[in-house]
Design a protein around this motif. Structure first.
Motif, PDB file in Angstrom:
ATOM      1  N   TYR A  65       0.858  -1.187   0.000  1.00  0.00           N
ATOM      2  CA  TYR A  65       0.000   0.000   0.000  1.00  0.00           C
ATOM      3  C   TYR A  65       0.893   1.235   0.000  1.00  0.00           C
ATOM      4  O   TYR A  65       1.945   1.266   0.644  1.00  0.00           O
ATOM      5  CB  TYR A  65      -0.849   0.064   1.271  1.00  0.00           C
ATOM      6  N   THR A  85      -5.819  -2.344  -5.138  1.00  0.00           N
ATOM      7  CA  THR A  85      -6.586  -2.353  -3.898  1.00  0.00           C
ATOM      8  C   THR A  85      -6.626  -0.945  -3.319  1.00  0.00           C
ATOM      9  O   THR A  85      -5.620  -0.235  -3.332  1.00  0.00           O
ATOM     10  CB  THR A  85      -5.961  -3.326  -2.885  1.00  0.00           C
ATOM     11  N   ALA A  87      -7.812   1.478   0.101  1.00  0.00           N
ATOM     12  CA  ALA A  87      -8.240   1.648   1.491  1.00  0.00           C
ATOM     13  C   ALA A  87      -7.939   3.095   1.879  1.00  0.00           C
ATOM     14  O   ALA A  87      -6.918   3.647   1.460  1.00  0.00           O
ATOM     15  CB  ALA A  87      -7.515   0.685   2.429  1.00  0.00           C
ATOM     16  N   ASN A 111      -4.916  -4.337   6.254  1.00  0.00           N
ATOM     17  CA  ASN A 111      -6.256  -4.011   5.768  1.00  0.00           C
ATOM     18  C   ASN A 111      -6.493  -4.716   4.432  1.00  0.00           C
ATOM     19  O   ASN A 111      -5.742  -4.506   3.479  1.00  0.00           O
ATOM     20  CB  ASN A 111      -6.380  -2.500   5.594  1.00  0.00           C
ATOM     21  N   GLY A 113      -8.781  -4.153   2.289  1.00  0.00           N
ATOM     22  CA  GLY A 113      -9.162  -3.152   1.312  1.00  0.00           C
ATOM     23  C   GLY A 113     -10.213  -3.614   0.317  1.00  0.00           C
ATOM     24  O   GLY A 113     -10.789  -4.701   0.425  1.00  0.00           O
TER      25      GLY A 113
END
Length: 154
Positions: A65, A85, A87, A111, A113
Motif C-alpha cells: 500500500y 486495492t 483503502a 487491511n 481493502g
C-alpha cells in the motif's frame, strides 16, 4: 478513489486546479499508449507528468500500500490485468514514513481493502487521501503495461 474506463475520461476533464486534469485526459486520449516506451513523460512540468511502466504482477501479499501527499495518480492499464486495492489512509498502518523527495508513504497489508481487477483501457484514480496497492496479480503473475499520470494537487 474512482474506477472507470477510457470512454468516460472526458467526465474528469474539469476536476482539480489550473486545468491539470484536462491535460492528463488529453495525454491519455491523444497518445499511442501501446507503442509508448517505458519512461517518464513531461506533460506540464512538475504539475502533470506520466510514468509508463512494464512489469510482471506479483502476489497480493507482496504488493505494498502507498499514498502520496502532493499528487493524484491516474493508473491506466494499457495491456494486461492487475488487481489494485483501495483503502482510506486513515485505515492503514504506516511502515515507512512520508518521503518528501518521492512523495510517498508506505503501509502494511493488515487491511484487506477493496480489490478491483483493472484491465486494458480501464483506470483507477487515487487522490492523496486514498491508500492504494498496485502491482498485484489477478490470479497468476502476468506481464502488464500501464501509465501512471501524476497530477499535482497543490
Amino acid at each position: 478513489m474512482i474506477f472507470d474506463s477510457a470512454k468516460n475520461l472526458d467526465f474528469y476533464r474539469g476536476l482539480g486546479i489550473e486545468g491539470r486534469y484536462g491535460k492528463a485526459v488529453d495525454f491519455l486520449q491523444n497518445t499511442d499508449l501501446e507503442n509508448l516506451a517505458p519512461g517518464k513523460y513531461e506533460i506540464d512540468g512538475k504539475n502533470v507528468y506520466a510514468n509508463v511502466t512494464e512489469y510482471t504482477t506479483i502476489p497480493w501479499e507482496e504488493a505494498k500500500y502507498e499514498s502520496h501527499h502532493d499528487y493524484t495518480d491516474i493508473q491506466y492499464m494499457i495491456t494486461g490485468t492487475e488487481t489494485m486495492t483501495y483503502a482510506p489512509v486513515d485505515a492503514l498502518n504506516v511502515t515507512v514514513p512520508y518521503n518528501e523527495e518521492k512523495d510517498c508513504v508506505l503501509y502494511d497489508n493488515a487491511n484487506p481493502g477493496l480489490k478491483v481487477v483493472v484491465g486494458a483501457g480501464e483506470y483507477m484514480i487515487f487522490n492523496p487521501w486514498d491508500g492504494h496497492k498496485p502491482k498485484a496479480a489477478d490470479g497468476e503473475p502476468a506481464p502488464i503495461k500501464k501509465v501512471i499520470v501524476k497530477i499535482k494537487e497543490n
